[in-house]
Design a protein around this motif. Sequence first.
Motif, PDB file in Angstrom:
ATOM      1  N   ARG A 168      -5.054  -2.785  -4.546  1.00 24.63           N
ATOM      2  CA  ARG A 168      -5.015  -1.369  -4.152  1.00 24.63           C
ATOM      3  C   ARG A 168      -4.135  -0.547  -5.111  1.00 24.63           C
ATOM      4  O   ARG A 168      -3.274   0.227  -4.684  1.00 24.63           O
ATOM      5  N   ALA A 213       0.811  -1.220   0.000  1.00 29.70           N
ATOM      6  CA  ALA A 213       0.000   0.000   0.000  1.00 29.70           C
ATOM      7  C   ALA A 213       0.847   1.274   0.000  1.00 29.70           C
ATOM      8  O   ALA A 213       0.506   2.256  -0.658  1.00 29.70           O
ATOM      9  N   LYS A 228      -8.703  -3.583  -7.451  1.00 28.41           N
ATOM     10  CA  LYS A 228      -9.206  -3.186  -6.132  1.00 28.41           C
ATOM     11  C   LYS A 228      -8.503  -3.960  -5.022  1.00 28.41           C
ATOM     12  O   LYS A 228      -8.101  -3.380  -4.000  1.00 28.41           O
TER      13      LYS A 228
END
Length: 332
Positions: free
Chosen positions: A117, A74, A114
Amino acid sequence: MERRKLGSLEVSALGLGCMGMAGVNGMAAMYGTVDRAEAIATLHRALEIGMDFLDTAEVYGPYINEELLGEALADRRDKAIIATKFGFNIVDGKTLGVNSRPEHIRAVCEASLKRLRTDYIDLFYQHRVDPNVPIEDVVGTMADLKREGKIRAIGLSEAGIETLRRAHATHPIDALQSEWSLWERTIEQDILPVVRELGIGFVPYSPLGRGFLAGTAVRAEELPDSDYRKNDPRYQGGNFDANMKAVEAVGQVAARHGVTKAQVAIGWLLAQGPDVVPIPGCKRRATLEDTAAAAALKLSAADLTELDAAAPIGATAGERYGSAAMMRMVRL
């Protein structure tokens, strides 16, 4: 770490196969369970040492593996090159046949973005060829996704020669992923020459023969029911004994160099050409460090000749898969 080219994509000479990490937090998986924190630490360490090519797929878990990478990356997405795959029908957590219809490809791409991310996938593979969908339609859809910026490169997995040629004529294919190691060399007879003729990079999965060549393998009969290798013919009965001969040869070369068997087996693959990027699987940092050291190993011509002689093409005892259904999905 040395860099290599997979078509238009530049990646680390060694990638990290992440499938084994699907067994996070005690969940059953093909290669047992793994601690989530350790898995994330392993992914972070891979990036720190320059091993930035990370391989996953929606079907690993399913979905869990992509979600894990999304969490781990992330805050460092720009440091990773992510490969993921589509190509199966997944219903209620179970894989029910192949599906490469254009609308399905698009749906999987959006869902993978998704879970990961991210707003782009570096390398998007068709996981297994769908005989019901022309490869031109599959690659055409992937080319559209590339033009839209959702993927950067196009790959196929376990495709046969005719499929490769038709696919490449539709849009340049960057990478082919197939099983290749000292104990599974049949791609050298027909697939590899075509890949090189077309300028496609090669990504060997299971470069340690599902762990066998590392020298720590135990018989199928001793493995837990949750372990994929429990039903692997090459781990069973007399096949296990016959296949240990290749491990012994790997061990002799390893002893001369003062390295591990795993490093020699991966080093043999790296020596096959600059268009080869193996993706050994690691779930722990200790294993990762040992694996990554293979990138610095320089095997001599004599070493390579010795290994070739000990594990010639077609010499491994037992079928690649214990399931006829799995065998029917390769080299299409």
